[in-house]
Design a protein around this motif. Structure first.
Motif, PDB file in Angstrom:
ATOM      1  N   ARG A   1       0.821  -1.213   0.000  1.00  0.00           N
ATOM      2  CA  ARG A   1       0.000   0.000   0.000  1.00  0.00           C
ATOM      3  C   ARG A   1       0.856   1.265   0.000  1.00  0.00           C
ATOM      4  O   ARG A   1       0.578   2.225  -0.711  1.00  0.00           O
ATOM      5  N   ALA A   2       1.933   1.287   0.791  1.00  0.00           N
ATOM      6  CA  ALA A   2       2.791   2.475   0.872  1.00  0.00           C
ATOM      7  C   ALA A   2       3.481   2.755  -0.468  1.00  0.00           C
ATOM      8  O   ALA A   2       3.611   3.913  -0.877  1.00  0.00           O
TER       9      ALA A   2
ATOM     10  N   ALA B   1       2.377   1.847  -3.494  1.00  0.00           N
ATOM     11  CA  ALA B   1       1.349   2.322  -4.424  1.00  0.00           C
ATOM     12  C   ALA B   1       1.008   3.789  -4.136  1.00  0.00           C
ATOM     13  O   ALA B   1       0.902   4.597  -5.058  1.00  0.00           O
ATOM     14  N   ALA B   2       0.884   4.140  -2.881  1.00  0.00           N
ATOM     15  CA  ALA B   2       0.564   5.526  -2.517  1.00  0.00           C
ATOM     16  C   ALA B   2       1.698   6.469  -2.919  1.00  0.00           C
ATOM     17  O   ALA B   2       1.448   7.554  -3.460  1.00  0.00           O
ATOM     18  N   LYS B   3       2.932   6.059  -2.680  1.00  0.00           N
ATOM     19  CA  LYS B   3       4.081   6.897  -3.007  1.00  0.00           C
ATOM     20  C   LYS B   3       4.123   7.247  -4.492  1.00  0.00           C
ATOM     21  O   LYS B   3       4.478   8.360  -4.875  1.00  0.00           O
TER      22      LYS B   3
ATOM     23  N   HIS C   1       1.442   7.031  -6.536  1.00  0.00           N
ATOM     24  CA  HIS C   1       0.085   7.390  -6.973  1.00  0.00           C
ATOM     25  C   HIS C   1      -0.527   6.328  -7.883  1.00  0.00           C
ATOM     26  O   HIS C   1      -1.172   6.652  -8.887  1.00  0.00           O
TER      27      HIS C   1
ATOM     28  N   ARG D   1      -3.259   3.619  -8.379  1.00  0.00           N
ATOM     29  CA  ARG D   1      -4.558   3.152  -7.888  1.00  0.00           C
ATOM     30  C   ARG D   1      -4.626   1.643  -8.060  1.00  0.00           C
ATOM     31  O   ARG D   1      -4.210   1.119  -9.085  1.00  0.00           O
TER      32      ARG D   1
ATOM     33  N   ASP E   1      -6.468  -5.984   0.020  1.00  0.00           N
ATOM     34  CA  ASP E   1      -5.824  -4.730   0.393  1.00  0.00           C
ATOM     35  C   ASP E   1      -6.744  -3.769   1.140  1.00  0.00           C
ATOM     36  O   ASP E   1      -6.292  -2.767   1.633  1.00  0.00           O
TER      37      ASP E   1
END
Length: 120
Positions: free
Chosen positions: A16-17, A19-21, A23, A25, A41
């Motif tokens: 998750r981190a 993917a967030a870093k 951007h 989706r 997830d």
């Protein structure tokens, strides 16, 4: 320079981190243990999934995301300023996920969306 949004399904198993870093989706796959449906997830991560498989001694079934879920992810990316979407999906040989993403792309014919079957 055009802004490109990356979308994938959660079978990519991106943390998750990470993917967030970047951007990225992720559209969740549904994991079903008997009558219980869980979103990867969101309700359960890979470690929890494998622990449950070990505990229960059997594999769950899975369901691909719907075209509507992909369409929502695509539209959200465009709403946030993307000019183009590239969507990477788990192999079409083992899942209907790729087909769902293609169907979603076809619902947005005026948008620049590339759907890729990773074949993995």
């Amino acid at each position: 320079m055009p802004r490109i949004a990356i979308i994938t399904d959660t079978d990519a198993s991106l943390p998750r981190a990470l993917a967030a870093k970047h951007h990225i989706r992720q559209v969740p796959i549904v994991i079903q243990f008997g009558d219980q449906s869980l979103l990867t997830d969101n309700d359960l991560n890979d470690a929890q999934l494998f622990a449950r498989i070990d505990r229960d001694g059997k594999l769950p079934t899975t369901s691909a995301p719907s075209p509507g879920q992909f369409m929502s992810a695509f539209q959200a990316a465009f709403d946030e300023g993307a000019d183009q979407v590239i969507c990477f999906n788990v192999s079409s040989a083992i899942s209907a996920t790729y087909a769902a993403a293609v169907n979603a792309r076809n619902l947005l014919p005026d948008r620049d969306i590339t759907v890729i079957d990773t074949q993995s």
